[in-house]
Design an enzyme around this catalytic site. Structure first.
Site, PDB file in Angstrom:
ATOM      1  CG  ASP A  83      -0.203   0.003   2.523  1.00  0.00           C
ATOM      2  OD1 ASP A  83       0.988   0.381   2.568  1.00  0.00           O
ATOM      3  OD2 ASP A  83      -0.824  -0.347   3.536  1.00  0.00           O
TER       4      ASP A  83
ATOM      5  CB  THR B 155     -11.587 -27.006   1.665  1.00  0.00           C
ATOM      6  OG1 THR B 155     -10.727 -26.287   0.747  1.00  0.00           O
ATOM      7  CG2 THR B 155     -11.499 -28.478   1.368  1.00  0.00           C
ATOM      8  N   PRO B 156     -14.287 -24.415   1.989  1.00  0.00           N
ATOM      9  CG  PRO B 156     -16.571 -24.003   2.172  1.00  0.00           C
ATOM     10  CD  PRO B 156     -15.589 -25.026   1.682  1.00  0.00           C
ATOM     11  CB  ILE B 157     -12.259 -19.763   5.097  1.00  0.00           C
ATOM     12  CG1 ILE B 157     -10.872 -20.241   4.729  1.00  0.00           C
ATOM     13  CG2 ILE B 157     -12.165 -18.926   6.369  1.00  0.00           C
ATOM     14  CD1 ILE B 157     -10.683 -20.576   3.314  1.00  0.00           C
TER      15      ILE B 157
END
Lengths: 134, 134, 134, 134
Positions: free
Chosen positions: D15, D56-58
């Site tokens: 950033d 395999t979602p969080i």
């Protein structure tokens, strides 16, 4: 030159179709350019310190997409110095997966300095930088 | 057409120079196109269901960057249908901040279907889609 | 406080499963915080000029994901000031799609200044900033 | 286990403060997990084909950030299987730059299948998967 940068496509780089979301390729163009700088002992940070340049922003970029790539694909990004302008330079990028050309693209970058009003202005690319990159 | 899409530049869209990292503009091109679909009652999901198309992937994209933008800048993305091809279409994008043109760009998208071997192939853009988008 | 930030999920925010790739939610947390600053007449830029702070970097962040979201979903990010510490503050984020809670999360940010050695150090959050944000 | 994944911080990951924009670390967590799968001859694609799992979602993720990193920094992501649940598993991530710990984080992932109504549901993690990953 040319310089090669390797990347393995991540799951998060792909869209619902399971293929690389195309803006990511431009992120890799930039990453390959920074990798080239790194290989020459340079970085945006070092360019600022050594040449007083504010950066090498893009004034033009484009790509022709020839084949899709998906996650886990190992890609090679080959970067070529296509042209030195007075205050700019054009880099060519070819992305391949083994023998398959995924895309061809380019970036035109300018040598950006602070103008007298503090805004970004362009200046001649130093000969020393050209020699370092070549 | 044309169609307008608004975005406020986020801090996370900017690089160390405090200006938009250029691949993000292509993400906004895509977002503006999806917004156009949405305004027509469409989406990638609905295109699949209605037309059996697998997607509208990009075969060419490019931009000429005219002025930098920074976080908190309100930008307008104006999208124009520049050309209908047989199996493709070209969209023009102009990004402005009030009266300042930030960049001009384009995308060429193809109408992608599943070929007989299961791989992506192109097909004629349906007249119904052209009418919906126009 | 609380403050609300709206976002429509873009196609490019989603992964192969067609649901938001989870790091994007943290990008929206940050965007919502910058939007809160903006609503108070502030920005990272103005914080630097007004308070001499280098930034408000994250020292801790987390989220519990309760339901998936997909492209074209209109989401609301509600941000709450959960706690003022001496040199830090904790923000709570709840993301909803109409009545459905998509996730709950948080960020702990510190008030970062330049230490005597030039490295980032923390300092007490100014009372004036607390009043502006409250 | 543990498994190590290397990354060099790109300019575009940072950033305005010149340090990694924090959501990117979560992208690297996911990339490190996919790299672990790859090292075991697996991928999201192969999990679908072999186990019928949708993904395999969080369901939970978090991190404590201990030191900043900047572009050109070489980082190591060490991934550890912290806990097998019945329908979930918890992965620990430690990111280091040589001897410096940059952050510690975690992900809790579920074994997601299609429920009878077509929506995502959880199911027991197969013993074969546990053995492959261990």
């Amino acid at each position: 030159m040319p310089h090669r940068f390797s990347v393995i496509v991540a799951f998060g780089d792909c869209d619902e179709a399971g293929i690389v979301f195309y803006p990511t390729y431009f992120y890799w163009f930039d990453s390959a350019f920074q990798d080239l700088l790194r290989a020459r002992g340079l970085s945006q940070r070092k360019l600022r310190a050594r040449f007083g340049v504010r950066g090498t922003p893009i004034v033009e970029a484009g790509a022709t997409f020839r084949a899709p790539a998906t996650y886990d694909d190992p890609l090679q990004v080959e970067i070529t110095l296509e042209r030195w302008g007075d205050t700019s330079f054009r880099l060519g990028y070819r992305v391949t997966r083994e023998q398959t050309v995924i895309l061809d693209g380019f970036e035109v970058r300018v040598w950006a300095v602070s103008g007298s009003d503090g805004r970004l202005s362009t200046a001649p690319v130093p000969a020393e930088f050209k020699e370092l990159i070549a």
